[in-house]
Design an enzyme around this catalytic site. Structure first.
Site, PDB file in Angstrom:
ATOM      1  N   GLU A 238     101.145  51.288 -25.629  1.00 20.83           N
ATOM      2  CA  GLU A 238     100.477  49.924 -25.205  1.00 20.83           C
ATOM      3  C   GLU A 238     101.124  49.429 -24.049  1.00 20.83           C
ATOM      4  O   GLU A 238     100.352  48.696 -23.185  1.00 20.83           O
ATOM      5  CB  GLU A 238     100.780  48.837 -26.318  1.00 20.83           C
ATOM      6  CG  GLU A 238     100.072  49.063 -27.524  1.00 20.83           C
ATOM      7  CD  GLU A 238     100.016  48.054 -28.721  1.00 20.83           C
ATOM      8  OE1 GLU A 238      99.476  46.986 -28.570  1.00 20.83           O
ATOM      9  OE2 GLU A 238     100.798  48.250 -29.684  1.00 20.83           O
ATOM     10  N   HIS A 254     111.429  70.090 -41.391  1.00 22.47           N
ATOM     11  CA  HIS A 254     110.517  70.962 -42.518  1.00 22.47           C
ATOM     12  C   HIS A 254     109.028  71.357 -41.752  1.00 22.47           C
ATOM     13  O   HIS A 254     108.155  72.164 -42.742  1.00 22.47           O
ATOM     14  CB  HIS A 254     110.368  70.358 -43.810  1.00 22.47           C
ATOM     15  CG  HIS A 254     111.773  70.035 -44.163  1.00 22.47           C
ATOM     16  ND1 HIS A 254     112.259  71.086 -45.020  1.00 22.47           N
ATOM     17  CD2 HIS A 254     112.614  69.076 -44.000  1.00 22.47           C
ATOM     18  CE1 HIS A 254     113.613  70.521 -45.296  1.00 22.47           C
ATOM     19  NE2 HIS A 254     113.791  69.453 -44.715  1.00 22.47           N
ATOM     20  N   LYS A 348      87.816  45.815 -32.017  1.00 22.21           N
ATOM     21  CA  LYS A 348      87.934  44.856 -33.011  1.00 22.21           C
ATOM     22  C   LYS A 348      86.410  44.029 -33.018  1.00 22.21           C
ATOM     23  O   LYS A 348      85.938  43.834 -33.957  1.00 22.21           O
ATOM     24  CB  LYS A 348      89.066  43.767 -33.031  1.00 22.21           C
ATOM     25  CG  LYS A 348      90.329  44.371 -33.319  1.00 22.21           C
ATOM     26  CD  LYS A 348      91.383  42.934 -33.342  1.00 22.21           C
ATOM     27  CE  LYS A 348      92.853  43.716 -33.989  1.00 22.21           C
ATOM     28  NZ  LYS A 348      93.932  42.818 -33.809  1.00 22.21           N
TER      29      LYS A 348
HETATM   30  O1  PA5 Z   1      99.487  45.186 -30.111  1.00 23.21           O
HETATM   31  C1  PA5 Z   1      98.492  44.825 -30.607  1.00 23.21           C
HETATM   32  O2  PA5 Z   1      97.874  43.970 -29.973  1.00 23.21           O
HETATM   33  C2  PA5 Z   1      98.162  45.216 -31.988  1.00 23.21           C
HETATM   34  O3  PA5 Z   1      98.651  46.254 -32.517  1.00 23.21           O
HETATM   35  C3  PA5 Z   1      97.818  44.271 -32.795  1.00 23.21           C
HETATM   36  O4  PA5 Z   1      99.283  43.829 -33.395  1.00 23.21           O
HETATM   37  C4  PA5 Z   1      97.335  44.600 -34.196  1.00 23.21           C
HETATM   38  O5  PA5 Z   1      95.720  44.612 -33.841  1.00 23.21           O
HETATM   39  C5  PA5 Z   1      97.123  43.507 -35.121  1.00 23.21           C
HETATM   40  O6  PA5 Z   1      96.807  42.123 -34.756  1.00 23.21           O
HETATM   41  P1  PA5 Z   1      97.747  40.792 -35.233  1.00 23.21           P
HETATM   42  O7  PA5 Z   1      99.167  41.315 -34.935  1.00 23.21           O
HETATM   43  O8  PA5 Z   1      97.169  39.646 -34.509  1.00 23.21           O
HETATM   44  O9  PA5 Z   1      97.613  40.830 -36.715  1.00 23.21           O
END
Ligand code: PA5
Length: 353
Positions: A238, A254, A348
């Site tokens: 990310e 393993h 999403k």
């Molecule tokens: O890094 C991110 O933006 C995602 O991994 C979010 O954390 C994930 O989509 C879940 O969203 P939230 O943290 O709002 O529940």
């Protein structure tokens, strides 16, 4: 461009979303949010829970994976992490379900929140509001609401401080004042070694980012650093916008050991980051060294990283911070904004239609 200097970058220009401030503030913010969590009233009957399930996705799941490692050696009750739509069948009135969603709108986590309520479980939500906060009000269950503005993964300190504080108050993990007192020293260490003003020649986070540039990172977790391995892998994804993977010791001995026979062509493009934990079985320590050697012999790039800590909590916090810096510097080398994750929101919204 690998020849970008990490010592001469105008950070404010490149880091459009100001990710750096969250990384630099990790330790001090952890302490601030620990104190805030400490004054949050927990229902007294939560102490009776004989199973704990922590639910969350992505950046919001990381507090759960990391806390689970710290609870493993101490908690007398089952601690499970759910990163999906449904809770395990065993969830009942004696189970404490902690649901974490930064936005409070993530559909998988919301579904587990609703399921937990319908199963009569003890229920607690954590996040910045959204649908989960509304449901918590409707269900009359506690909701630890915070207003820390960041990407979910950059709010780890809030979620981790809250989960660990609640687990400590319920008797599932020991986090002493002395341990918390040493968090300031971790910050001092970070400032002396990893921050942007420390030149690359003396900055192992910058050095590792450069080694990782144009490579596929594979993070190997061990002991209390298994959850952190997942966190760092996600940060390479990310922050640095790079594919990355993680494996866990001893399990990888393993299977992945056999896989190390390929690719035959250019295995040196895979870079293993071994998180060498002090808090693991002695045999795992030997496995770590043998694993390092085997992958080096097979021409993979390998870095084995140790952390100077005096408790599992310290080791975990230091490893998180180190991973944050490395992935941040790698983002700068990749010339990408460390904050932006537009594709997640787009994905999403496609699901919602
Ligand atoms: O890094 C991110 O933006 C995602 O991994 C979010 O954390 C994930 O989509 C879940 O969203 P939230 O943290 O709002 O529940």
């Amino acid at each position: 461009m690998a020849d970008i200097s990490l010592d001469a970058i105008d950070f404010k220009n490149v880091d459009e979303g100001a990710m750096y401030q969250h990384i630099e503030g990790f330790f001090s913010n952890f302490l601030i949010w620990w104190k805030l969590a400490n004054s949050f009233p927990l229902p007294s009957h939560f102490v009776k829970a004989n199973k704990i399930v922590i639910s969350g996705m992505g950046g919001s799941a990381q507090a759960g994976t990391i806390a689970k490692d710290l609870l493993f050696g101490e908690s007398k009750v089952t601690v499970e992490l759910v990163r999906d739509y449904h809770l395990p069948a065993y969830v009942d009135r004696n189970t404490l379900v902690i649901a974490i969603s930064y936005s409070g709108t993530t559909e998988e986590t919301i579904n587990t929140f609703i399921e937990a309520y319908s199963k009569g479980a003890m229920l607690l939500g954590i996040g910045t509001g959204g649908q989960m906060a509304a449901l918590a009000r409707k269900y009359k269950v506690p909701y630890f609401e915070h207003d820390y503005e960041a990407q979910p993964r950059a709010a780890l300190h809030v979620h981790l401080a809250a989960v660990l504080n609640f687990m400590s108050r319920l008797g599932h993990v020991t986090i002493s004042d002395e341990m918390l007192g040493r968090v300031d020293e971790l910050e001092t260490y970070m400032r002396a070694h990893w921050v942007e003003t420390i030149p690359e020649g003396n900055n192992e986070a910058k050095q590792l980012a450069r080694k990782m540039f144009n490579h596929v990172p594979i993070v190997i977790g061990d002991g209390v650093l298994c959850g952190v391995a997942g966190r760092i892998k996600s940060h390479f994804n990310e922050n640095a916008k790079s594919m990355a993977y993680y494996e866990l010791l001893p399990e990888m001995n393993h299977n992945a050991l056999v896989g190390s026979e390929r690719p035959v062509k250019s295995p040196e493009w895979l870079h293993l980051l071994l998180l060498d934990s002090k808090y693991t079985d002695e045999q795992n320590k030997t496995r770590m060294v043998l694993t390092e050697q085997l992958f080096k012999d097979r021409k993979f790039k390998v870095t084995r990283q140790q952390f100077n800590s005096s408790s599992p909590l310290e080791e975990v916090l230091l490893a998180v911070s180190f991973g944050d810096y490395v992935s941040y510097y790698l983002a700068l080398l990749n010339q990408v904004d460390p904050t932006a994750v537009n594709v997640i929101a787009q994905f999403k919204s496609k699901l919602a239609h």
